[in-house]
Design a protein around this motif. Sequence first.
Motif, PDB file in Angstrom:
ATOM      1  N   ALA A   1      26.871   6.855   9.985  1.00 42.45           N
ATOM      2  CA  ALA A   1      26.214   7.896  10.780  1.00 42.45           C
ATOM      3  C   ALA A   1      25.821   9.069   9.889  1.00 42.45           C
ATOM      4  CB  ALA A   1      27.133   8.365  11.902  1.00 42.45           C
ATOM      5  N   ASP A   2      26.719   9.423   8.997  1.00 37.06           N
ATOM      6  CA  ASP A   2      26.452  10.548   8.103  1.00 37.06           C
ATOM      7  C   ASP A   2      25.275  10.235   7.176  1.00 37.06           C
ATOM      8  OD1 ASP A   2      27.500  13.190   7.284  1.00 37.06           O
ATOM      9  OD2 ASP A   2      27.645  12.190   5.340  1.00 37.06           O
ATOM     10  N   ILE A   3      25.253   9.010   6.682  1.00 35.57           N
ATOM     11  CA  ILE A   3      24.141   8.627   5.788  1.00 35.57           C
ATOM     12  C   ILE A   3      22.815   8.709   6.532  1.00 35.57           C
ATOM     13  CG2 ILE A   3      23.111   6.642   4.587  1.00 35.57           C
ATOM     14  CD1 ILE A   3      26.000   5.852   3.784  1.00 35.57           C
ATOM     15  N   LEU A   4      22.799   8.170   7.767  1.00 40.58           N
ATOM     16  CA  LEU A   4      21.563   8.215   8.565  1.00 40.58           C
ATOM     17  C   LEU A   4      21.140   9.661   8.855  1.00 40.58           C
ATOM     18  CD1 LEU A   4      22.067   5.360  11.181  1.00 40.58           C
ATOM     19  CD2 LEU A   4      20.124   5.581   9.637  1.00 40.58           C
ATOM     20  N   ALA A   5      22.131  10.480   9.231  1.00 39.22           N
ATOM     21  CA  ALA A   5      21.814  11.873   9.573  1.00 39.22           C
ATOM     22  C   ALA A   5      21.211  12.586   8.372  1.00 39.22           C
ATOM     23  CB  ALA A   5      23.074  12.582  10.053  1.00 39.22           C
ATOM     24  N   ARG A   6      21.806  12.397   7.208  1.00 37.42           N
ATOM     25  CA  ARG A   6      21.294  13.073   5.998  1.00 37.42           C
ATOM     26  C   ARG A   6      19.933  12.526   5.608  1.00 37.42           C
ATOM     27  NH1 ARG A   6      25.148  16.424   4.212  1.00 37.42           N
ATOM     28  NH2 ARG A   6      27.234  15.999   5.024  1.00 37.42           N
ATOM     29  N   ARG A   7      19.748  11.228   5.859  1.00 33.35           N
ATOM     30  CA  ARG A   7      18.447  10.617   5.563  1.00 33.35           C
ATOM     31  C   ARG A   7      17.351  11.282   6.403  1.00 33.35           C
ATOM     32  NH1 ARG A   7      17.937   4.042   6.046  1.00 33.35           N
ATOM     33  NH2 ARG A   7      15.854   3.830   5.162  1.00 33.35           N
ATOM     34  N   PHE A   8      17.726  11.725   7.610  1.00 36.38           N
ATOM     35  CA  PHE A   8      16.744  12.348   8.503  1.00 36.38           C
ATOM     36  C   PHE A   8      16.730  13.872   8.368  1.00 36.38           C
ATOM     37  CE2 PHE A   8      17.618   8.592  11.596  1.00 36.38           C
ATOM     38  CZ  PHE A   8      16.876   7.757  10.777  1.00 36.38           C
ATOM     39  N   GLY A   9      17.338  14.369   7.319  1.00 40.87           N
ATOM     40  CA  GLY A   9      17.250  15.801   7.044  1.00 40.87           C
ATOM     41  C   GLY A   9      18.283  16.660   7.729  1.00 40.87           C
ATOM     42  N   LEU A  10      19.269  16.033   8.388  1.00 40.54           N
ATOM     43  CA  LEU A  10      20.340  16.823   9.011  1.00 40.54           C
ATOM     44  C   LEU A  10      21.472  17.006   7.994  1.00 40.54           C
ATOM     45  CD1 LEU A  10      20.563  14.969  12.464  1.00 40.54           C
ATOM     46  CD2 LEU A  10      19.410  17.135  11.996  1.00 40.54           C
ATOM     47  N   GLU A  11      22.239  18.064   8.194  1.00 41.85           N
ATOM     48  CA  GLU A  11      23.384  18.265   7.304  1.00 41.85           C
ATOM     49  C   GLU A  11      24.603  17.586   7.925  1.00 41.85           C
ATOM     50  OE1 GLU A  11      23.714  22.444   6.772  1.00 41.85           O
ATOM     51  OE2 GLU A  11      21.797  22.587   5.717  1.00 41.85           O
ATOM     52  N   GLY A  12      24.579  16.293   7.988  1.00 42.76           N
ATOM     53  CA  GLY A  12      25.651  15.547   8.664  1.00 42.76           C
ATOM     54  C   GLY A  12      25.442  15.590  10.169  1.00 42.76           C
ATOM     55  N   LEU A  13      26.383  14.983  10.891  1.00 42.97           N
ATOM     56  CA  LEU A  13      26.267  14.971  12.353  1.00 42.97           C
ATOM     57  C   LEU A  13      26.702  16.312  12.932  1.00 42.97           C
ATOM     58  CD1 LEU A  13      27.645  11.499  13.478  1.00 42.97           C
ATOM     59  CD2 LEU A  13      25.301  12.322  13.600  1.00 42.97           C
ATOM     60  N   PRO A  14      25.915  16.905  13.803  1.00 44.44           N
ATOM     61  CA  PRO A  14      26.303  18.204  14.348  1.00 44.44           C
ATOM     62  C   PRO A  14      27.512  18.087  15.283  1.00 44.44           C
ATOM     63  CG  PRO A  14      23.978  17.700  14.758  1.00 44.44           C
ATOM     64  CD  PRO A  14      24.615  16.449  14.289  1.00 44.44           C
ATOM     65  N   ALA A  15      28.532  18.900  14.996  1.00 46.12           N
ATOM     66  CA  ALA A  15      29.726  18.916  15.847  1.00 46.12           C
ATOM     67  C   ALA A  15      29.602  20.054  16.862  1.00 46.12           C
ATOM     68  CB  ALA A  15      30.977  19.063  14.994  1.00 46.12           C
ATOM     69  N   GLN A  16      28.541  20.008  17.633  1.00 45.18           N
ATOM     70  CA  GLN A  16      28.314  21.032  18.662  1.00 45.18           C
ATOM     71  C   GLN A  16      27.825  20.359  19.926  1.00 45.18           C
ATOM     72  OE1 GLN A  16      26.030  24.571  17.406  1.00 45.18           O
ATOM     73  NE2 GLN A  16      26.065  23.662  15.387  1.00 45.18           N
ATOM     74  N   ARG A  17      27.945  21.099  21.021  1.00 44.86           N
ATOM     75  CA  ARG A  17      27.432  20.580  22.276  1.00 44.86           C
ATOM     76  C   ARG A  17      25.910  20.420  22.177  1.00 44.86           C
ATOM     77  NH1 ARG A  17      32.122  19.191  23.522  1.00 44.86           N
ATOM     78  NH2 ARG A  17      33.210  19.974  25.352  1.00 44.86           N
ATOM     79  N   PRO A  18      25.360  19.396  22.833  1.00 49.46           N
ATOM     80  CA  PRO A  18      23.915  19.133  22.715  1.00 49.46           C
ATOM     81  C   PRO A  18      23.047  20.346  23.059  1.00 49.46           C
ATOM     82  CG  PRO A  18      25.002  17.349  23.864  1.00 49.46           C
ATOM     83  CD  PRO A  18      26.041  18.386  23.665  1.00 49.46           C
ATOM     84  N   ASN A  19      23.446  21.114  24.088  1.00 52.89           N
ATOM     85  CA  ASN A  19      22.565  22.211  24.509  1.00 52.89           C
ATOM     86  C   ASN A  19      22.560  23.392  23.540  1.00 52.89           C
ATOM     87  OD1 ASN A  19      25.043  23.295  25.028  1.00 52.89           O
ATOM     88  ND2 ASN A  19      24.811  23.376  27.258  1.00 52.89           N
ATOM     89  N   ARG A  20      23.388  23.331  22.499  1.00 55.47           N
ATOM     90  CA  ARG A  20      23.397  24.402  21.507  1.00 55.47           C
ATOM     91  C   ARG A  20      22.493  24.084  20.321  1.00 55.47           C
ATOM     92  NH1 ARG A  20      27.326  28.307  21.714  1.00 55.47           N
ATOM     93  NH2 ARG A  20      28.700  28.125  23.511  1.00 55.47           N
ATOM     94  N   LEU A  21      21.877  22.907  20.345  1.00 54.27           N
ATOM     95  CA  LEU A  21      21.063  22.494  19.199  1.00 54.27           C
ATOM     96  C   LEU A  21      19.578  22.570  19.542  1.00 54.27           C
ATOM     97  CD1 LEU A  21      23.154  19.367  18.203  1.00 54.27           C
ATOM     98  CD2 LEU A  21      23.156  21.591  17.073  1.00 54.27           C
TER      99      LEU A  21
END
Lengths: 225, 249
Positions: free
Chosen positions: A128-148
């Motif tokens: 998951a982390d590899i995919l997230a970084r591949r898509f330009g995210l800094e890892g998987l966000p550990a926040q509620r969806p409505n905060r992103l």
Amino acid sequence: MVTPITPAVLEFDQVTIRANLPDDAGLPEATLTLRAGELVRISLAPPRDVTIVADLAQGLLAPDSGTVRFLGQDWRHLTSGAATWRRHLIGRVFKQQAWINNLDVDENVLLVGRHYGTLPLAELCQQADILARRFGLEGLPAQRPNRLSPATRRLAQWVRALLGDKSLLILENALRDVPLSVLPALSAALADARAAGSAVLWLSDRDDAVPSDPVIPIITAVYYW
Amino acid sequence: MPLLQLLAVIGAVLVAALRPATWRWTVRNVLARQIYFTGIEALPIMLVAGLAVGVAIVAQAGLWSVKVDRPDWFGALVTLVIIQNLAPLLVNLLLISRSGSAIATELANMIIMDDVKVLESQGIDPFTYLVVPRVLGFMLSALCLTCLFTVMALLGGYLCGLLVITSEAVRHQPFVSAVLLSLQPAVLLSCLAKTLLPALAIAAICCLEGLRIAPVITAVPQASARAMVRSISALFILSALIVLLEQQW
């Protein structure tokens, strides 16, 4: 040399959804076969909704007539438990921001993998982390969806859909809110998934811009429903 | 037909709870969260309520056992009122107002926000993931809280007996042995039944009311209110039925 025919992953056979409301177009006698490794794009004319086709493909909506088969089995002939189990083989990027709102986004993304335990947790998180970084995210966000932001949520949906070995990927207006800079990475991830045997059903509204070549390099077929 | 639906949900929960396949990590995680929310977070209010009830009941039991000239009834009165009746009833009542309404509201919001559909589309059975751990977590919490409530009530009663009761006849009754002597297996069984059966029904009602709403935002408070009213009704009816059954045995 004859290319070997791969098994059908998803089949629509004369699938009809009746229009119930004046502004509802329904779906008349739709037929398609989607095989492993193929990418089929379906462009729906307004007011047809991509969600109807996605729900039909997942067996969440029963057609008024016709048959929808996933991995050779008619959804209607499966028990509830068997249908539920089969759905975990399908990754989906929803048209709407579809999340379990009382879980953080990282928990949402890992939910199916942890539920079925197909991979050890460390490996699942790493993928998951590899995919997230591949898509330009800094890892998987550990926040509620409505905060992103909508873009982050959409990219996290892509991670969720692609995580694990999926037989079918259903993408509903999947590029909405996605920054252009990420398109090559998404395209490459799709190509990898197809090479691994996933079939891809790309659904878009007629007014939803879907970049063609070179972003989505090989489309097997385009349907206009 | 709501009663049939309720019985079907209760039956399905019990069957699912017995299947090892139900207890995947995700379901265990929801169970743990439910126990934390319903059981652990409710501890302070339950302990305070238990202490206060203990003081009130023991003071009354002391007073009335002297007035009717039967100080030997003191232990039995305390046991009958606190352990066999008040503790299960008050714990379940407090849990309805605290957790039952929260469960109904949370599930109703999940319907509104399409969370339930997201679960289904990902291959996670909403009943197994949402209902089973909530119902069992609620029951386990109710059982543990009833035990703690009872201990606090007896402790409050003991302290009250030391400080408040002036009657020599009652004061000379060793409180702990008087209560323990009254604790027959039938009393414990009655307490267990009055705790677990209503808790099972309450949690199932709250889940059912939350999940069967029409997907409009105004339906959420209605579902919550309906869940509370039906849960309270179920609690009193079941408690009364168990009392009636006790008389038959």
